[in-house]
Design a protein around this motif. Structure first.
Motif, mmCIF file in Angstrom:
data_model
loop_
_atom_site.group_PDB
_atom_site.id
_atom_site.type_symbol
_atom_site.label_atom_id
_atom_site.label_comp_id
_atom_site.label_asym_id
_atom_site.label_seq_id
_atom_site.Cartn_x
_atom_site.Cartn_y
_atom_site.Cartn_z
ATOM 1 N N PRO A 99 3.657 17.074 -3.669
ATOM 2 C CA PRO A 99 3.919 15.479 -3.045
ATOM 3 C C PRO A 99 4.486 15.620 -1.717
ATOM 4 C CG PRO A 99 4.601 15.799 -5.162
ATOM 5 C CD PRO A 99 4.445 17.122 -4.972
ATOM 6 N N ALA A 100 4.035 15.001 -0.602
ATOM 7 C CA ALA A 100 4.455 14.912 0.578
ATOM 8 C C ALA A 100 3.569 13.779 1.454
ATOM 9 C CB ALA A 100 3.879 16.231 1.362
ATOM 10 N N LEU A 101 4.360 13.056 2.385
ATOM 11 C CA LEU A 101 3.812 12.102 3.275
ATOM 12 C C LEU A 101 3.713 12.767 4.776
ATOM 13 C CD1 LEU A 101 6.280 9.112 1.993
ATOM 14 C CD2 LEU A 101 3.695 9.455 1.758
ATOM 15 N N GLU A 102 2.302 13.436 4.812
ATOM 16 C CA GLU A 102 2.449 14.191 6.238
ATOM 17 C C GLU A 102 1.475 13.233 6.995
ATOM 18 O OE1 GLU A 102 0.431 17.672 5.257
ATOM 19 O OE2 GLU A 102 2.150 18.587 3.820
ATOM 20 N N PRO A 103 2.021 12.874 8.270
ATOM 21 C CA PRO A 103 1.322 12.102 9.283
ATOM 22 C C PRO A 103 -0.065 12.794 9.871
ATOM 23 C CG PRO A 103 3.609 12.004 9.515
ATOM 24 C CD PRO A 103 3.449 13.089 8.584
ATOM 25 N N VAL A 104 -1.041 11.918 10.071
ATOM 26 C CA VAL A 104 -2.012 12.488 10.741
ATOM 27 C C VAL A 104 -1.646 12.636 12.277
ATOM 28 C CG1 VAL A 104 -4.485 12.399 11.397
ATOM 29 C CG2 VAL A 104 -3.794 11.730 9.128
ATOM 30 N N PRO A 105 -1.780 13.622 13.080
ATOM 31 C CA PRO A 105 -1.421 13.690 14.446
ATOM 32 C C PRO A 105 -2.060 12.689 15.318
ATOM 33 C CG PRO A 105 -1.728 15.904 13.472
ATOM 34 C CD PRO A 105 -2.317 14.840 12.449
ATOM 35 N N GLY A 106 -1.552 11.678 15.922
ATOM 36 C CA GLY A 106 -2.304 10.862 16.876
ATOM 37 C C GLY A 106 -2.991 9.706 16.126
ATOM 38 N N ALA A 107 -2.807 9.651 14.858
ATOM 39 C CA ALA A 107 -3.556 8.622 14.194
ATOM 40 C C ALA A 107 -2.982 7.176 14.266
ATOM 41 C CB ALA A 107 -3.671 8.906 12.733
ATOM 42 N N THR A 108 -3.714 6.208 14.746
ATOM 43 C CA THR A 108 -3.285 4.882 14.871
ATOM 44 C C THR A 108 -4.192 3.701 14.140
ATOM 45 O OG1 THR A 108 -4.613 4.394 16.706
ATOM 46 C CG2 THR A 108 -2.145 5.380 17.227
ATOM 47 N N GLY A 109 -4.927 4.091 13.624
ATOM 48 C CA GLY A 109 -5.903 3.168 12.841
ATOM 49 C C GLY A 109 -5.426 3.111 11.147
ATOM 50 N N LEU A 110 -6.264 2.882 10.186
ATOM 51 C CA LEU A 110 -5.949 2.540 8.762
ATOM 52 C C LEU A 110 -5.533 3.810 8.231
ATOM 53 C CD1 LEU A 110 -9.027 0.432 7.648
ATOM 54 C CD2 LEU A 110 -6.651 -0.515 7.615
ATOM 55 N N ILE A 111 -5.969 4.982 8.537
ATOM 56 C CA ILE A 111 -5.570 6.262 8.115
ATOM 57 C C ILE A 111 -4.718 6.917 8.959
ATOM 58 C CG2 ILE A 111 -6.372 8.474 6.852
ATOM 59 C CD1 ILE A 111 -7.379 5.741 5.343
#
Length: 420
Positions: A99-111
């Protein structure tokens, strides 16, 4: 003439036991076949007919050959059955959780977060892994084995619940409706719907027959299968409160069931949140990686007000699948009213209403609503009670045609024209 008198054995003498062995086992097996055989046959024939049509449509259209095996593609038509969510379940069965909360690099939309297997509950992949290791089947074959067996267990549970309310014939019809209902394409696939529905149906039946500890354990297991089990937990709690008020079954057993029931669901969520280091980690993952979140029904309202005027500019629009979803969503309140008029046990009504509200108040792919509402088996009861009046030829024709059509509306539409 003398008469022979049969004397009872003295009170202190044990009566001879009935011999136990292969003969008794065969008798019990024969009795079970007579009792449950028609249910399994009804469900199996109808489901097989729809499944065959589904496979034919997949093969004849051939769209899956141009898709990623993870997203509805594969070398063979049957590979589609273990794609989408099925891919995630196989990953869990093979590699476990991280389990982890890993951000999508540069993402600004829904995902904004990377997808993580922790979004999928553990019971189904655990059984998949267990069956694979015990039988030598691969994870694909083991997953389908679990789903198919669970679908028959669900059919028996739905039959048992309906039989208590409307008799044998109505129970058979309910088992048949389970085979052809919108969303039933996931019953024989790498998904957890069949397993969850089987646990929910038998848990409700256990409540109806006042076997509280069994109901608590089954509900606990359902909580390890899908997050919507919170509706089943609440339904059991309401039934237990009503039992305590009536003083039907004492205090210990109903309270024990209420204590056991939520352990699976909340235990898994607590573990995920702990591993993520965030008290709301699971919800953040669902929102950030899949855009699934509680929104008080705003998204559902947008869909229901857009489709009637031919607009498909809402979030996650998939026209063909969404139209089917709207039909199912509008049908549920009607069937719920008819169910309530039958005055069934409270556990069935509470489970149905809360499950429906949970789906409708969540932002998600609306086209999947027919799959999310598939476990609402109490809705089959009023239909089954009405359809049981049909003669066998008419009943076979109605269910048979629905089974053939289900290959499209319950299978192909869900897996190919939408995103399950």
């Amino acid at each position: 003439m003398s008469t022979v008198q049969l004397r009872r054995p003295p009170s202190g003498v044990d009566r001879p036991e009935v011999p136990r062995g292969p003969r008794e086992f065969r008798l019990r097996l024969r009795a079970a076949a007579v009792r449950y055989g028609p249910v399994l046959l009804t469900y199996g024939v109808l489901k097989l007919a729809g499944f065959a049509v589904f496979m034919y449509l997949l093969d004849s259209a051939g769209d899956f050959r141009r898709k990623n095996p993870r997203f509805g593609g594969g070398e063979h038509a049957w590979d589609v059955l273990a794609s989408w969510d099925g891919w995630w379940y196989q990953q869990i069965a093979e590699h476990g959780y991280d389990p982890a909360l890993e951000p999508v690099p540069g993402a600004t939309g829904l995902i904004t977060l990377e997808g993580n297997s922790a979004a999928f509950f553990p019971l189904y992949p655990t059984l998949m892994r267990l069956v694979s290791e015990c039988t030598g089947l691969g994870l694909y074959g083991a997953g389908l084995t679990v789903s198919v067996l669970a679908s028959f267990a669900a059919a028996l549970g739905i039959y048992a619940v309906t039989k208590r309310l409307g008799g044998h014939r109505a129970g058979l019809v309910s088992a048949g409706l389970w085979a052809v209902w919108p969303g039933s394409g996931t019953e024989w696939s790498g998904y957890s719907e069949s397993l969850y529905t089987a646990l929910a149906a038998w848990a409700c039946h256990a409540v109806m027959t006042r076997r509280w500890l069994t109901a608590g354990l089954l509900t606990c297991a359902a909580g390890l299968c899908r997050p919507t089990a919170v509706a089943l937990v609440a339904a059991l709690a309401v039934a237990a409160v009503l039992s305590l008020r009536r003083r039907e079954d004492g205090v210990r057993r109903p309270l024990a069931a209420v204590a056991i029931a939520p352990l699976g669901l909340f235990g898994y969520l607590a573990w995920v949140n702990y591993r993520m280091g965030d008290i709301n980690g699971y919800s953040k993952l669902q929102d950030g990686a899949w855009a699934h979140k509680f929104d008080w029904g705003v998204h559902s309202f947008n869909v229901l007000t857009s489709i009637p005027v031919g607009h498909f500019d809402y979030l996650f629009a998939m026209p063909f699948e969404d139209v089917i979803g709207v039909c199912v969503v509008l049908m549920v309140p009607v069937l719920t009213v008819l169910l309530v008029r039958l005055r069934p046990p409270a556990v069935l009504v509470v489970y149905t209403v809360l499950s429906y509200l949970m789906v409708m108040t969540t932002q998600q792919y609306f086209g999947n609503v027919s799959r999310y509402l598939l476990p609402l088996f109490p809705l089959f009861v009023p239909l089954a009670l009405a359809m049981r009046r049909l003669r066998w030829p008419s009943l076979a024709t109605v269910l048979g045609m629905a089974a053939l059509a289900s290959g499209s509306y319950a299978g192909y539409v869900l897996f190919v024209l939408g995103v399950p």
